[in-house]
Design an enzyme around this catalytic site. Structure first.
Site, PDB file in Angstrom:
ATOM      1  N   HIS A 184      57.756  37.432  42.764  1.00  0.00           N
ATOM      2  CA  HIS A 184      57.841  37.114  41.335  1.00  0.00           C
ATOM      3  C   HIS A 184      58.258  38.328  40.516  1.00  0.00           C
ATOM      4  O   HIS A 184      58.004  38.401  39.319  1.00  0.00           O
ATOM      5  CB  HIS A 184      56.505  36.558  40.826  1.00  0.00           C
ATOM      6  CG  HIS A 184      56.190  35.192  41.378  1.00  0.00           C
ATOM      7  ND1 HIS A 184      54.971  34.575  41.227  1.00  0.00           N
ATOM      8  CD2 HIS A 184      56.948  34.327  42.101  1.00  0.00           C
ATOM      9  CE1 HIS A 184      54.997  33.388  41.826  1.00  0.00           C
ATOM     10  NE2 HIS A 184      56.180  33.217  42.376  1.00  0.00           N
ATOM     11  N   PHE A 206      45.277  33.562  37.097  1.00  0.00           N
ATOM     12  CA  PHE A 206      45.992  32.563  36.303  1.00  0.00           C
ATOM     13  C   PHE A 206      45.041  31.588  35.614  1.00  0.00           C
ATOM     14  O   PHE A 206      45.215  31.243  34.471  1.00  0.00           O
ATOM     15  CB  PHE A 206      46.922  31.812  37.257  1.00  0.00           C
ATOM     16  CG  PHE A 206      48.061  31.129  36.582  1.00  0.00           C
ATOM     17  CD1 PHE A 206      49.106  31.871  36.079  1.00  0.00           C
ATOM     18  CD2 PHE A 206      48.095  29.759  36.462  1.00  0.00           C
ATOM     19  CE1 PHE A 206      50.167  31.253  35.462  1.00  0.00           C
ATOM     20  CE2 PHE A 206      49.154  29.125  35.850  1.00  0.00           C
ATOM     21  CZ  PHE A 206      50.192  29.882  35.355  1.00  0.00           C
TER      22      PHE A 206
HETATM   23  P1  NAD Z   1      45.954  31.604  40.800  1.00  0.00           P
HETATM   24  O1  NAD Z   1      45.272  32.136  39.579  1.00  0.00           O
HETATM   25  O2  NAD Z   1      46.611  30.288  40.723  1.00  0.00           O
HETATM   26  O3  NAD Z   1      44.893  31.555  41.979  1.00  0.00           O
HETATM   27  C1  NAD Z   1      44.053  32.665  42.243  1.00  0.00           C
HETATM   28  C2  NAD Z   1      43.015  32.211  43.242  1.00  0.00           C
HETATM   29  O4  NAD Z   1      42.262  33.351  43.631  1.00  0.00           O
HETATM   30  C3  NAD Z   1      42.029  31.194  42.675  1.00  0.00           C
HETATM   31  O5  NAD Z   1      41.811  30.191  43.635  1.00  0.00           O
HETATM   32  C4  NAD Z   1      40.744  32.001  42.465  1.00  0.00           C
HETATM   33  O6  NAD Z   1      39.589  31.221  42.660  1.00  0.00           O
HETATM   34  C5  NAD Z   1      40.882  33.033  43.559  1.00  0.00           C
HETATM   35  N1  NAD Z   1      40.167  34.284  43.299  1.00  0.00           N
HETATM   36  C6  NAD Z   1      39.930  34.903  42.109  1.00  0.00           C
HETATM   37  N2  NAD Z   1      39.280  36.060  42.305  1.00  0.00           N
HETATM   38  C7  NAD Z   1      39.100  36.181  43.660  1.00  0.00           C
HETATM   39  C8  NAD Z   1      38.499  37.158  44.488  1.00  0.00           C
HETATM   40  N3  NAD Z   1      37.941  38.264  43.986  1.00  0.00           N
HETATM   41  N4  NAD Z   1      38.517  36.962  45.838  1.00  0.00           N
HETATM   42  C9  NAD Z   1      39.074  35.841  46.380  1.00  0.00           C
HETATM   43  N5  NAD Z   1      39.646  34.874  45.630  1.00  0.00           N
HETATM   44  C10 NAD Z   1      39.668  35.049  44.292  1.00  0.00           C
HETATM   45  O7  NAD Z   1      46.963  32.768  41.290  1.00  0.00           O
HETATM   46  P2  NAD Z   1      48.320  32.683  42.111  1.00  0.00           P
HETATM   47  O8  NAD Z   1      48.185  31.715  43.227  1.00  0.00           O
HETATM   48  O9  NAD Z   1      48.711  34.074  42.390  1.00  0.00           O
HETATM   49  O10 NAD Z   1      49.360  32.075  41.083  1.00  0.00           O
HETATM   50  C11 NAD Z   1      49.369  32.592  39.741  1.00  0.00           C
HETATM   51  C12 NAD Z   1      50.718  33.071  39.222  1.00  0.00           C
HETATM   52  O11 NAD Z   1      50.518  33.967  38.114  1.00  0.00           O
HETATM   53  C13 NAD Z   1      51.506  33.837  40.199  1.00  0.00           C
HETATM   54  O12 NAD Z   1      52.795  33.372  40.037  1.00  0.00           O
HETATM   55  C14 NAD Z   1      51.451  35.310  39.772  1.00  0.00           C
HETATM   56  O13 NAD Z   1      52.761  35.835  39.802  1.00  0.00           O
HETATM   57  C15 NAD Z   1      51.008  35.293  38.350  1.00  0.00           C
HETATM   58  N6  NAD Z   1      49.914  36.261  38.013  1.00  0.00           N
HETATM   59  C16 NAD Z   1      49.944  37.555  38.507  1.00  0.00           C
HETATM   60  C17 NAD Z   1      48.893  38.443  38.212  1.00  0.00           C
HETATM   61  C18 NAD Z   1      48.927  39.848  38.769  1.00  0.00           C
HETATM   62  O14 NAD Z   1      50.009  40.404  39.007  1.00  0.00           O
HETATM   63  N7  NAD Z   1      47.764  40.460  39.020  1.00  0.00           N
HETATM   64  C19 NAD Z   1      47.827  38.020  37.422  1.00  0.00           C
HETATM   65  C20 NAD Z   1      47.844  36.684  36.910  1.00  0.00           C
HETATM   66  C21 NAD Z   1      48.901  35.833  37.219  1.00  0.00           C
END
Ligand code: NAD
Length: 251
Positions: A118, A34
């Site tokens: 979600h 995100f």
């Molecule tokens: P966020 O982006 O708010 O937080 C992600 C966290 O993971 C951050 O603190 C980051 O530093 C950490 N991070 C990143 N890469 C990492 C790794 N390799 N190992 C460990 N930590 C790592 O994400 P969130 O809390 O899931 O909230 C974001 C919202 O956006 C959610 O509602 C989600 O549904 C959506 N989203 C989903 C996807 C997906 O499906 N892959 C991608 C982007 C956003």
């Protein structure tokens, strides 16, 4: 102790450990999270392109953003972090897996009991008459339409994928299942989530309220950092693989 050995010990000694994952577990598969620099949301205002109001008022604009994103997300493979979580479930060291991700990578990695709070790219639905199609049929209809908007064959209304948009209620079954799992858990492992998005952000508190243990494996800060008994900040794939190695060494 804040290392993989402590996490392995926590999972071994828990009776009902569950997991909660966020976008950070999928960054190693190439999906931006995100808040990452240069990520999807830096270029687009999520409230705009992923909101119910744009879907209702300007479905062509909504689909112009989402159509290529579905292809991008469909073409991605699980990474060692997803695989390690599936393996921990197979070893019965983790039960329910609650995820905020819509990318289906936990399912592709072989995880069971996955609660997608979600929504997900599992298919598409007509919000007017509730008819449902597969994701392949949804994209086929989008590609066939002159304005790129897939439509319901029964009522002609524009369709959307099962990913939950801003301004749309969360699926009640999933969010209820998530809270039930958290209320019955004696430990929760959070991986790759900033724990900033409600109501998911309340799930760790439900575990703590029951006297359960909280472990957080996330690179960035979370509001629960001072409450977690175990706090790891490494990459999810590497740390979870190290946890499996520790468990192998223990057995
Ligand atoms: P966020 O982006 O708010 O937080 C992600 C966290 O993971 C951050 O603190 C980051 O530093 C950490 N991070 C990143 N890469 C990492 C790794 N390799 N190992 C460990 N930590 C790592 O994400 P969130 O809390 O899931 O909230 C974001 C919202 O956006 C959610 O509602 C989600 O549904 C959506 N989203 C989903 C996807 C997906 O499906 N892959 C991608 C982007 C956003």
């Amino acid at each position: 102790m804040h290392d993989a050995a402590a996490l392995a010990e926590m999972l071994s000694s828990s009776e009902k450990a569950i997991a909660l994952t966020g976008a950070g577990i999928s960054t190693e598969s190439g999906i931006p999270d995100f808040r990452s620099a240069g990520g999807t949301w830096e270029k687009h205002d999520p409230m705009e392109v992923s909101s119910m109001s744009v879907f209702m008022e300007d479905p062509a604009r909504f689909w112009d953003f989402h159509r290529p994103r579905i292809d991008m997300l469909s073409d991605v493979d699980p990474n060692t972090g997803h695989e390690a979580i599936a393996e921990l479930q197979r070893r019965e060291l983790l039960g329910t897996l609650i995820t905020q991700n819509i990318d289906r990578l936990h399912v592709k990695a072989g995880s069971s009991d996955v609660v997608e709070v979600h929504g997900s790219l599992s298919g598409g639905t007509c919000l007017r008459c509730h008819s449902a199609v597969t994701i392949e049929e949804l994209t086929r209809r989008a590609d066939a339409a002159s304005d790129g908007v897939p439509r319901c064959e029964a009522c002609e209304f524009q369709m959307k994928s099962n990913v939950i948009m801003f301004g749309e209620p969360l699926p009640a079954d999933a969010i209820n299942a998530a809270f039930e799992a958290a209320e019955n858990a004696d430990a929760m492992l959070v991986v790759g989530s900033s724990l900033a998005v409600a109501p998911v952000s309340h799930l760790p508190q439900a575990v703590l309220d029951n006297g359960g243990t909280l472990a957080i494996l996330t690179e960035g800060d979370t509001p629960y950092d001072d409450l977690a008994q175990i706090r790891l900040r490494g990459g999810a794939g590497e740390e979870l693989t190290a946890v499996l190695d520790q468990l192998d060494a223990l057995s």
